[in-house]
Scaffold this active site. Structure first.
Site, PDB file in Angstrom:
ATOM      1  N   CYS A 350      -1.720  -5.298  -2.893  1.00  0.00           N
ATOM      2  CA  CYS A 350      -1.193  -6.238  -1.911  1.00  0.00           C
ATOM      3  C   CYS A 350      -0.328  -7.308  -2.542  1.00  0.00           C
ATOM      4  O   CYS A 350      -0.648  -7.837  -3.599  1.00  0.00           O
ATOM      5  CB  CYS A 350      -2.328  -6.983  -1.214  1.00  0.00           C
ATOM      6  N   ARG A 446       7.833   0.757  10.337  1.00  0.00           N
ATOM      7  CA  ARG A 446       6.844  -0.240  10.683  1.00  0.00           C
ATOM      8  C   ARG A 446       7.351  -1.640  10.408  1.00  0.00           C
ATOM      9  O   ARG A 446       6.979  -2.589  11.052  1.00  0.00           O
ATOM     10  CB  ARG A 446       5.563  -0.046   9.877  1.00  0.00           C
TER      11      ARG A 446
END
Ligand SMILES: NC(=O)C1=CN([C@@H]2O[C@H](COP(=O)(O)OP(=O)(O)OC[C@H]3O[C@@H](n4cnc5c(N)ncnc54)[C@H](O)[C@@H]3O)[C@@H](O)[C@H]2O)C=CC1
Ligand SMILES: O=c1[nH]c(=O)c2[nH+]cn([C@@H]3O[C@H](COP(=O)(O)O)[C@@H](O)[C@H]3O)c2[nH]1
Ligand SMILES: [K+]
Length: 892
Positions: A350, A446
């Site tokens: 992340c 996305r």
């Protein structure tokens, strides 16, 4: 006092209390027993967010055996798992193979959505159709495939046999089978398979509907390696491989649908209108749970999607997320979510917290959301940031029903993608779904969907690689047992009990890191720096450069490293994800465990002993062999111990040999090593002469040896040893892999971490290293720096140094070795011991092969199937993540 005096409690004027039935209030409230979660998370004057590493669970009273710890738990309102582990919906983690094995092991896999809706539904269907032991999608050949093509496929896939059908596909009419024996003596690569296959009329087949036991029996009687299963039209419906049978014992923990007994399977979808169609296909395929996958789940889009899903597919449970606060959770629960996924910006890949500055420290997120959702009977899954079994235990203790893992599972055989080598480390790719790489592979929409500046890509993740962990079938039991031990130590008999204790204030937690020390200080509870469980100080950083990653064996499977962003896609003010991000894992092997299955022979090691190695020269995966395992690690003999077949430590060879030691010592060491080599030679000879594994009646028709050397001093031993062994065994050269690392190069490498990224580092081929090796066997060096004398090796400290005595205490291996040993040493070993990993239920690949320099034929490496206890203890290294600074993760 007079009573105590008379009872003898009062001695030398020292006032002693008589022990009561309960610990006194004063001690209890002093913090000596740790703190309640409430105190740490709620009465938190410094407003600090807690990560897993900031906390440690205090031990409790053990009143039950570890085997009795019940780790079953709920994933959603309606789905309960025997093992609370979930694999992430990521394209480097969960496709059908991962999902099948997760479910067989009692967990569940969530199929990622970085593919078309149809493909994703197919993946779900494969899980649903899974039948233990039956390969439902074997690689088939068509009648006009040529020998050349067969050999190429064999080399690429490491399958040894292929059914031939009229269509070249599953479901076609069966017309023959190709096995190794069939092709062995054919020279012309243009010959068609129909010329040399074993034709249908001489095949033993089973009829559709056959049970695994029956199939087993047929295989036994026919002595064949593969059993095709056909229907009434003689069309191929499945293949059964003898080698798979042993692996496919029914798993009592398996997560199954109570109605149709199919394995449970989950799938992820997004929140775009198209995703409703996707959900329909998934539901049609029989998916049990849909995970609505967003980094920030509290959106009108997700709420609308959850409502739609609950109305359109009431039989499918819905997990909403991700959320990290009770108010986000509230919205999704209100929309109808049956479970929640908690975690934002804490995954190993992340960069969300850096890029978007939004997120939360995971322990805090789990605690607060779980506590809130519990009021509505909604379980939560702690997603991301799990780096060890300890983290799993912590997540469960903080209220999570299940944990979701990405990086922990991405290096297993069952994860998509091929293994590849870098610096001698066997790796698999792992990347964030918000990374440039993943976006390019399909996730892009996305990020750009419905945004005005759709040409701007903002990556919220990075890509890298994780080290090989072998098969989930061994890894999951290891994780489970680790969690059981953790809960037992905390005195908690079940996940449910941990919940009770969390909320009734009898679970004791303590903070551990310097930052959380500030919190404790603020609470007036702590006057010295805590030293217990300082995970953060135990981390080693292993830089593996992201670019330059060598190609896996299947270059098509994945793109070639992160593509640089196109100029006009870049916005200067947006921080780019770090170029380097990867984590590696070292294993500390537990020599105390009875880890060596009976036919294994272990000579030498030592601290990070490799588990039994098995290299089979048998090309026919169906051939019965009982692997004999011999590992010699000359390099480590100087600090080594000898382990017997049952794992008992026989001798310890404590005297060090270094070039700076006296010549006498060195000679002594050499002769000790020579003795071990002699012993190994005897074993080789014995095995070859008798055709049996030493001390066993098991037939053993193979053998190869791995010799590792790390130091100049040992070079000769490696060389001479391999020579002797080769002479003794008449093994072909390629069955001896020698890795000969030279100290100075290691020192250089270790001191300049960047160099590790160079693909051709310094490879020193030992005698007997295959002169021609396929990708995947080119071991390169990446090794410890030059050694200075470690206290352990100084004769004076020998007696009282425990680590010297047991020779395997990683924790005490700091000092000169601190950096080098756990990483580089065990890396080398891991490489080797994982080489043998082979196929799964679906009969797939062993990515590692050696091509014989003599005949150019692949030489497959088998893996032993003897069950043995998991032997590794994971330790994570984490590199290149800005959040390591501890700043960005601490938004509370
Ligand atoms: N757990 C975590 O911390 C993180 C996870 N990820 C993973 O990366 C992947 C992508 O995550 P996201 O970027 O959150 O994907 P997403 O598709 O949920 O969101 C992307 C963007 O599209 C917008 N959007 C979504 N549906 C919409 C609709 N119907 N109408 C208008 N706009 C809409 C969102 O608001 C957002 O701006 C997921 O697999 C996720 O799990 C990414 C970052 C962090
Ligand atoms: O910030 C992110 N950028 C990404 O590109 C990304 N991809 C996945 N995920 C999330 O990370 C979880 C897996 O984390 P671990 O590797 O730590 O298990 C996953 O389960 C996701 O929740 C991402 N987070
Ligand atoms: K992977």
């Amino acid at each position: 006092m007079s009573e105590t005096q008379t009872n003898g409690y009062h001695k030398n004027g020292d006032k002693r209390q008589k022990i009561g039935s309960e610990i006194d209030e004063e001690t209890l409230n002093s913090g000596a027993e740790g703190f309640t979660a409430e105190k740490i998370f709620v009465n938190n004057p410094s407003c600090m967010g807690m990560t897993y590493d900031d906390l440690i669970v205090m031990p409790g009273h053990i009143a039950f055996p570890v085997g009795d710890v019940d780790i079953s738990s709920n994933l959603t309102r309606n789905i309960r798992l025997q093992v609370p582990f979930v694999s992430s919906p990521m394209d480097t983690v969960t496709e059908h193979q991962m999902a099948i094995t997760m479910a067989l092991q009692g967990g569940i896999g969530i199929i990622h959505s970085n593919m078309t809706a149809e493909e994703q539904a197919q993946e779900v269907l494969k899980v649903k159709k899974f039948k233990n032991g039956f390969i439902l999608d074997p690689m088939c050949l068509s009648p006009d495939t040529t020998l050349g093509e067969v050999l190429k496929r064999k080399a690429d896939l490491n399958f040894s046999s292929f059914p031939v059908t009229d269509t070249g596909k599953m479901g076609g009419r069966l017309i023959g089978i190709i096995s190794n024996r069939d092709s062995a003596f054919i020279e012309d690569p243009n010959v068609k398979v129909t010329e040399f296959m074993t034709a249908r009329d001489s095949l033993v087949v089973a009829k559709d509907g056959v049970s695994l036991e029956e199939a087993n029996q047929i295989l036994k009687e026919s002595k064949k390696g593969k059993l095709p299963v056909v229907n009434d039209n003689d069309e191929l419906v499945a293949l059964i491989a003898r080698t798979d049978l042993q692996k496919n014992k029914d798993n009592p923990r398996a997560s199954k649908d109570s109605h149709n007994k199919q394995l449970l399977c989950g799938a992820a979808i997004g929140t775009r209108p198209d995703d409703k169609k996707r959900a329909q296909l998934l539901a049609d395929a029989g998916v049990n749970v849909i995970v609505v996958d967003s980094s920030q789940g509290d959106s009108i889009y997700q709420i609308e999607m959850i409502k739609h899903l609950k109305a359109a597919h009431p039989q499918v449970d819905v997990i909403g997320g991700n959320v990290v606060t009770p108010s986000q959770a509230h919205h999704l629960i209100e929309a109808g979510a049956d479970g929640l996924r908690v975690g934002m910006g804490i995954g190993s890949i992340c960069t969300t917290q850096e890029v978007c500055a939004v997120g939360r420290a995971q322990a805090s997120a789990v605690y607060h959301v779980a506590k809130y959702a519990r009021k509505f009977g909604i379980p939560i899954t702690a997603d991301g940031g799990i780096q060890s079994t300890g983290h799993i235990t912590k997540a469960l203790c903080l209220g999570a029903g299940c944990v979701m893992m990405g990086s922990m599972l991405a290096g297993t055989d069952e994860a998509p993608g091929e293994y590849f080598y870098q610096d001698g480390v066997r790796l698999k790719r792992y990347r964030g779904m918000g990374s440039i790489e993943a976006m390019n592979a399909g996730g892009e929409k996305r990020y750009v969907w419905d945004t005005a500046q759709s040409h701007v890509k903002v990556a919220q993740g990075v890509s890298g690689a994780v080290t090989d962990k072998g098969t989930l079938r061994r890894y999951i039991p290891y994780l489970m047992q680790g969690v059981r031990h953790g809960l037992q130590d905390a005195g908690i008999p079940s996940v449910e009990a941990s919940r009770d204790r969390l909320y009734n204030g009898t679970l004791s937690i303590k903070t551990t890191t310097p930052l959380s020390y500030i919190l404790q200080a603020a609470m007036g509870q702590c006057s010295t720096l805590p030293s217990e469980g300082r995970q953060s100080s135990r981390r080693e950083f292993t830089p593996i450069q992201n670019h330059n990653l060598p190609q896996g064996r299947n270059p098509d499977a994945m793109s070639d490293g992160p593509e640089p962003m196109e100029e006009d896609n870049m916005r200067e003010d947006i921080p780019q994800p770090p170029a380097i991000a990867t984590r590696t894992r070292c294993y500390k092997l537990n020599l105390d465990s009875n880890m060596f299955p009976p036919p294994s022979v272990f000579l030498g090691p030592y601290k990070d002993a490799p588990p039994p190695l098995t290299y089979s020269t048998s090309e026919d995966s169906a051939a019965t062999y009982s692997p004999v395992q011999v590992a010699i690690n000359t390099a480590k003999i100087f600090r080594g111990i000898t382990v017997s077949k049952d794992g008992t430590i026989l001798t310890q060879n404590a005297r060090a040999t270094r070039s700076n030691r006296g010549a006498k010592n060195k000679r002594g060491e050499k002769s000790r090593q020579a003795t071990k080599i002699e012993k190994a030679k005897d074993l080789v000879e014995e095995t070859i002469a008798t055709g049996k594994a030493p001390d066993s009646d098991e037939p053993a028709n193979m053998m190869s040896l791995v010799i590792m050397g790390e130091y100049d001093d040992m070079k000769y031993l490696v060389r001479d040893g391999s020579k002797k062994l080769r002479e003794a065994s008449e093994l072909p050269d390629d069955s001896l892999l020698a890795i000969n690392r030279v100290r100075d190069d290691m020192a250089k490498e270790a001191s300049s971490p960047r160099k590790r990224g160079s693909p051709n580092g310094s490879i020193h081929r030992g005698q007997g290293t295959p002169s021609k090796s396929r990708p995947g066997t080119g071991f390169a060096s990446g090794a410890p720096p030059k050694l200075k004398s470690h206290p352990r090796d100084r004769p004076s400290s020998r007696k009282d140094d425990k680590s010297r005595r047991d020779g395997m205490d990683l924790e005490s291996e700091r000092g000169d070795w601190g950096h080098a040993l756990p990483v580089s040493f065990s890396r080398g070993i891991q490489n080797i011991w994982n080489c043998g990993a082979t196929g799964e239920e679906t009969g797939t690949i062993s990515p590692t092969q050696v091509v014989s320099p003599r005949d150019g034929k692949p030489h497959a490496m088998g893996v032993h199937t003897a069950p043995h206890r998991p032997v590794f203890e994971g330790r994570d290294n984490h590199y290149g993540q800005a959040r390591e600074t501890g700043v960005t993760t601490r938004a509370n």
